[in-house]
Design a protein around this motif. Structure first.
Motif, short mmCIF file in Angstrom:
data_model
loop_
_atom_site.label_atom_id
_atom_site.label_comp_id
_atom_site.label_asym_id
_atom_site.label_seq_id
_atom_site.Cartn_x
_atom_site.Cartn_y
_atom_site.Cartn_z
N VAL A 1 -0.67 7.80 1.09
CA VAL A 1 0.33 8.55 0.33
C VAL A 1 0.67 9.88 1.01
O VAL A 1 1.86 10.23 1.17
CB VAL A 1 -0.16 8.78 -1.11
CG1 VAL A 1 0.78 9.72 -1.86
CG2 VAL A 1 -0.28 7.46 -1.84
N GLY B 1 2.61 8.92 4.48
CA GLY B 1 3.86 8.95 3.73
C GLY B 1 4.38 7.59 3.30
O GLY B 1 5.59 7.41 3.14
N ASP C 1 5.24 4.51 0.79
CA ASP C 1 5.65 4.36 -0.61
C ASP C 1 4.90 3.16 -1.18
O ASP C 1 5.31 2.01 -1.03
CB ASP C 1 7.17 4.14 -0.69
CG ASP C 1 7.65 4.06 -2.13
OD1 ASP C 1 6.81 4.07 -3.05
OD2 ASP C 1 8.89 3.98 -2.33
N GLY D 1 4.54 2.36 -4.22
CA GLY D 1 5.27 1.70 -5.30
C GLY D 1 6.12 0.57 -4.78
O GLY D 1 6.24 -0.50 -5.41
N ALA D 2 6.72 0.77 -3.62
CA ALA D 2 7.58 -0.27 -3.02
C ALA D 2 6.75 -1.31 -2.28
O ALA D 2 7.12 -2.49 -2.22
CB ALA D 2 8.59 0.38 -2.07
N ASP D 3 5.63 -0.89 -1.71
CA ASP D 3 4.81 -1.81 -0.91
C ASP D 3 3.33 -1.47 -1.12
O ASP D 3 2.73 -0.72 -0.35
CB ASP D 3 5.18 -1.69 0.57
CG ASP D 3 4.36 -2.65 1.45
OD1 ASP D 3 3.70 -3.55 0.89
OD2 ASP D 3 4.39 -2.48 2.69
N PRO E 1 8.00 11.52 5.25
CA PRO E 1 9.12 11.82 4.36
C PRO E 1 8.95 13.22 3.75
O PRO E 1 7.83 13.71 3.57
CB PRO E 1 9.02 10.74 3.28
CG PRO E 1 8.22 9.65 3.90
CD PRO E 1 7.26 10.32 4.84
N ALA F 1 6.05 14.45 1.28
CA ALA F 1 4.93 13.51 1.22
C ALA F 1 3.61 14.20 1.52
O ALA F 1 2.59 13.90 0.91
CB ALA F 1 5.15 12.36 2.20
#
Length: 367
Positions: free
Chosen positions: A104, A108, A110, A112-114, A212, A215
């Motif tokens: 995280v 950086g 995501d 939630g997406a992966d 990002p 992040a």
């Protein structure tokens, strides 16, 4: 006086009758309990009787039971008894907490997406676990060498910043002498620094990562040792906005930060053990200066350098923590003879290396 039967194991009563006049011997499971009256001060008594019990395979303590003095002897056990499930569970939990924070904050990703991107942070997790684990295993191996009972490392999983609060081992046996105290104390920082240099060097050769915006909430202050390794390898430490050093380098940074903190010469920290072995009882005078130095550093950063407030808080907190562990006192070896010149030189070198791991502002909020 009635004749006292010697225990089946352990030293016979007459082996230390000149220092502790025994009038009763009991067994309590695998423990031996000698009731008697000391004829010398407690420190001298332990110096006299400890070798006699140790050669029979026992660790001995002087205690009071219902107003009576007793020598309580327990079998020395420096091996691993079965599967250390607590150590295993904490290590696995720390692997996942370092994977999470690495994924995280330092890569950086995501999640939630992966969600499976969690496992792509494995280099960061391996770096952290390596520098912390090798440090503690240095203590453990040297404890086994000196036959001091110690646990395997306990990792401490906390899902913040680097995913852990470090690792510790629990020392359960007495320190035989200053030589053992020094060897066990110095083995952790030196072993950990070897792992730290290796991890940092590998990380410097790995490509930087794209981060990002937002992040990674922190900027790291690089200590002189890390800067020197970058210079020696010809690798870059500073990158344009949106990029950062490979997270494996952060693992090396953690190793250096932990090394510096552990080498503070106070209480039961590694530095406290080393200085107690080198300087004897003068360690307590040295330890009393440490909190004052940390509070002074916090004050300087806040009032003079106008540094990040979290750096001020960090050193103020460690000033309070150092005060508490200084009050608790250092480890006390049974035999208190001075150590040799070679160990004195190694101790001095270790503190020089520790100083190279220091930076006044280790962490600052990004932006």
């Amino acid at each position: 006086m009635a004749e006292i039967d010697d225990p089946d194991a352990g030293p016979p009563v007459d082996a230390f009758d000149a220092f502790f006049r025994v009038y009763e011997v009991r067994t309590d499971g695998d423990r031996l309990v000698y009731f008697g009256d000391p004829t010398v001060p407690a420190d001298e008594l332990m110096q006299r009787v400890w070798p006699r019990f140790r050669e029979r395979g026992y660790e001995v303590q002087l205690a009071r039971r219902t107003g009576e003095y007793v020598l309580v002897a327990e079998p020395v056990d420096v091996g691993i008894d079965g599967i250390p499930w607590t150590n295993v569970v904490l290590a696995v939990a720390t692997v996942f907490s370092t994977l999470f924070t690495g994924a995280v904050w330092w890569y950086g990703f995501d999640l939630g997406a992966d969600p499976l991107a969690l496992f792509r942070a494995w280099p960061f997790s391996v770096a952290i676990m390596s520098v912390l684990g090798v440090h503690e295993l240095g203590h453990y191996v040297m404890s086994r060498y000196h036959r001091v009972d110690a646990s395997l490392p306990y990792f401490l999983p906390v899902p913040t910043l680097v995913g852990t609060m470090g690792a510790v081992i629990r020392m359960k046996g007495q320190m035989p002498d200053r030589k053992a105290l020094f060897d066990i104390g110095v083995a952790g920082p030196l072993a950990g620094l070897v792992a730290t240099v290796a991890v940092t060097t590998v990380g410097l050769y790995l490509p930087p990562v794209d981060i990002p915006a937002g992040a990674m909430p922190y900027d790291l202050g690089y200590p002189p040792l890390l800067v020197a390794l970058a210079e020696l390898t010809g690798q870059q430490l500073y990158f344009p906005a949106g990029q950062s050093v490979n997270p494996v380098v952060v693992g090396g940074w953690v190793g250096m930060f932990v090394t510096f903190l552990n080498l503070l010469p106070v209480g039961q920290l590694d530095g406290g053990h080393i200085v107690r072995a080198m300087a004897g009882n003068r360690q307590e005078t040295i330890a009393a200066l440490v909190p004052a130095g940390l509070f002074a550093l916090a004050g300087y950063l806040h009032y003079v350098a106008d540094a990040a407030s979290n750096a001020t808080f960090l050193w103020a907190f460690w000033g309070l923590f150092a005060s508490a562990i200084a009050f608790a006192g250092p480890a006390t070896p049974v035999r208190d003879e001075s150590i040799d010149a070679t160990r004195m030189a190694i101790g001095a070198l270790t503190f020089v290396l520790g100083a190279l791991c220091f930076t006044p502002v280790p962490i600052a909020y990004a932006g």
